[in-house]
Design a protein around this motif. Structure first.
Motif, PDB file in Angstrom:
ATOM      1  N   ALA A  35      13.182   9.362  38.063  1.00 49.76           N
ATOM      2  CA  ALA A  35      13.483  10.738  37.210  1.00 49.76           C
ATOM      3  C   ALA A  35      13.097  12.082  37.810  1.00 49.76           C
ATOM      4  CB  ALA A  35      12.648  10.632  35.862  1.00 49.76           C
ATOM      5  N   VAL A  52      18.909  16.242  26.162  1.00 47.44           N
ATOM      6  CA  VAL A  52      18.116  15.250  26.141  1.00 47.44           C
ATOM      7  C   VAL A  52      16.740  15.950  25.199  1.00 47.44           C
ATOM      8  CG1 VAL A  52      15.803  14.578  27.405  1.00 47.44           C
ATOM      9  CG2 VAL A  52      18.429  14.181  28.263  1.00 47.44           C
ATOM     10  N   PHE A  90      13.495  15.287  31.437  1.00 43.34           N
ATOM     11  CA  PHE A  90      14.155  14.171  31.413  1.00 43.34           C
ATOM     12  C   PHE A  90      12.448  13.084  31.374  1.00 43.34           C
ATOM     13  CE2 PHE A  90      18.365  13.011  31.798  1.00 43.34           C
ATOM     14  CZ  PHE A  90      19.102  14.142  31.728  1.00 43.34           C
ATOM     15  N   LEU A 146      16.012  14.431  38.540  1.00 42.47           N
ATOM     16  CA  LEU A 146      16.658  14.809  37.312  1.00 42.47           C
ATOM     17  C   LEU A 146      16.011  16.060  36.845  1.00 42.47           C
ATOM     18  CD1 LEU A 146      17.001  11.240  35.425  1.00 42.47           C
ATOM     19  CD2 LEU A 146      18.795  12.802  36.208  1.00 42.47           C
ATOM     20  N   SER A 162      22.607  18.654  30.407  1.00 42.62           N
ATOM     21  CA  SER A 162      21.971  17.646  30.239  1.00 42.62           C
ATOM     22  C   SER A 162      20.383  17.591  29.796  1.00 42.62           C
ATOM     23  CB  SER A 162      21.815  16.529  31.210  1.00 42.62           C
ATOM     24  OG  SER A 162      21.360  17.129  32.419  1.00 42.62           O
ATOM     25  N   TYR A 179      20.094  10.991  25.036  1.00 42.03           N
ATOM     26  CA  TYR A 179      19.760  10.969  26.385  1.00 42.03           C
ATOM     27  C   TYR A 179      21.153  10.690  27.010  1.00 42.03           C
ATOM     28  CZ  TYR A 179      17.304   9.195  30.760  1.00 42.03           C
ATOM     29  OH  TYR A 179      17.002   9.262  32.031  1.00 42.03           O
ATOM     30  N   HIS A 208      23.159  11.874  31.257  1.00 41.68           N
ATOM     31  CA  HIS A 208      22.907  11.884  32.405  1.00 41.68           C
ATOM     32  C   HIS A 208      23.738  13.020  33.129  1.00 41.68           C
ATOM     33  CE1 HIS A 208      22.128  11.071  36.896  1.00 41.68           C
ATOM     34  NE2 HIS A 208      21.385  10.129  36.266  1.00 41.68           N
TER      35      HIS A 208
END
Ligand SMILES: *Cc1c(COP(=O)(O)O)cnc(C)c1O
Length: 414
Positions: free
Chosen positions: A33, A371, A40, A36, A367, A376, A378
């Motif tokens: 992660a 989230v 996240f 990200l 995203s 959730y 991507h």
């Protein structure tokens, strides 16, 4: 003092800092992660149907489905019962359980091109074994793969070649997906040494818009493999059991010689499969491929029940219904915010990208916000729907994406 700092830190953050000390890079591979956005979570503790919970107890509508394996919903009761019943008897033994035969028979019955089946653990095992069976069956070396396509993380195919040698890829030749002339040019370059062409059911490379297969291209590959007496290998690891009940190219009527399967075939249990036709039975017979856990019975029992439930519950139709609602909802939200987007690929494996977003800044903000609001998704990998996604789940997910689009508009303007 120390205590209040510890209390202020999330469970996820605490686990991340412990992981940093004992796991390379703090985490590795596709579930790392670190690349990200900070919103996240890295760690998850539970999944049920269409929902997942992170280590801090936050609930999400799961639109990634574990990057593909969850196809019927987390902890589907039929699959869990079959796995538990097998586990109560045995999992890892001196030889496979009888269910290996049952699973092979089921796959040969349900997948058009298949005359036999071999089981492993991961998709990479399956694609690698396909390539080996093709080489053993043809006595040739060269393998054509599409530029940018993902076929696993072994030295011959990992997208980041750190730790591999040029020799690992010495016999790979690249073509462009959906571009038959590029395949013909590659064939000219390999002469009479073609073992196989590897292809995915549609173009689903991470970080780029998806592209459905051109039927003429698929037929062209079949014709070329026949002319060259080479294997057509369909990498159905990601698409298998999401696009069809059976091979993903069955709806277009193009049969591969060998196909690789994994992700969705046991609803989250670790198993992969190579399916092949009689032409490549001898090639497969000649291989020595194996693994300590390749014969484990629990995942096989789970696979049998997943495949049966998949048809009984019309999983493909359900995923398509949910996927269409999601696509329509995202389109109208984007339009109402004046945000330019593209949605590509099949609705049950959607990819959302933003106009003028080469650096993924909009995708990251969208995203991250989505989230934080409970769905959730991507930023640059395709998403996955499961048969557990109801209309209510999609509505809930769209509440979160609404916040995502609002954030994009606010930051990047109308
Ligand atoms: C995930 C994937 C693989 C590799 O599967 P693993 O189980 O991760 O080894 C191969 N091909 C495709 C198309 C994939 O999506």
């Amino acid at each position: 003092m120390t205590e209040s700092i510890e209390q202020a830190q999330s469970t996820d953050a605490a686990l991340r800092s412990r992981a940093k000390a004992v796991i390379p890079g703090g985490m590795y591979g596709h579930q790392n992660a670190r690349h990200l956005p900070a919103e996240f979570p890295q760690f998850f503790v539970r999944g049920e149907g269409s929902r997942i919970w992170d280590a801090d107890g936050n609930e999400y509508v799961d639109l990634m489905c574990s990057y593909g394996p969850i196809v019927l919903g987390h902890r589907h009761p039929r699959v869990e019962a079959a796995a538990a019943a097998q586990l109560a008897r045995a999992d890892c033994q001196n030889g496979p359980a009888p269910c290996i035969v049952e699973l092979a028979e089921l796959l040969v019955e349900r997948v058009e091109h298949a005359d036999w089946a071999l089981f492993a653990k991961n998709g990479t095992d399956a694609t690698t074994t396909c390539v080996m069976a093709a080489r053993a069956g043809t006595g040739r070396n060269k393998v054509l793969v599409a530029e940018g396509a993902y076929h696993g993380a072994a030295p011959w195919c990992t997208p980041r070649p750190n730790g591999t040698t040029p020799e690992d890829r010495a016999h790979l030749v690249h073509y462009t997906y959906n571009d038959l002339p590029s395949v013909e040019a590659a064939i000219d370059a390999v002469g009479d040494d073609l073992a196989a062409i590897v292809v995915s059911p549609f173009k689903h490379d991470a970080g780029s818009d998806q592209e459905l297969v051109d039927v003429e291209f698929a037929r062209g590959l079949r014709r070329i493999c026949d002319e060259q007496d080479a294997a057509l290998i369909l990498d159905d690891v990601r698409c298998g059991w999401r696009l069809a009940h059976g091979g993903s190219w069955e709806p277009i009527g193009v049969d591969p010689d060998l196909s690789a399967w994994s992700k969705a075939m046991a609803n989250g249990y670790p198993i992969s499969a190579v399916l092949g036709n009689d032409r490549f039975r001898t090639g497969a017979n000649r291989l020595f491929v194996t693994g300590s856990f390749w014969f484990a019975a629990v995942a096989m029992a789970a696979a049998i029940e997943t495949i049966r439930t998949h048809r009984d519950e019309e999983a493909v139709d359900r995923m398509e219904r949910a996927g269409r609602l999601l696509r329509q909802g995202l389109d109208s939200q984007a339009a109402s915010h004046g945000v330019g987007i593209r949605q590509t690929g099949p609705v049950q494996m959607p990819e959302l990208s933003f106009e003028d977003d080469a650096g993924f800044d909009k995708a990251r903000l969208f995203s991250a916000t989505t989230v934080r609001h409970g769905a959730y998704v991507h930023p640059w990998h395709n998403w996955f729907l499961s048969a557990a996604h109801s209309e209510r789940d999609i509505d809930r997910a769209l509440q979160a994406t609404e916040a995502g689009f609002a954030a994009v508009r606010k930051t990047f303007g109308d």
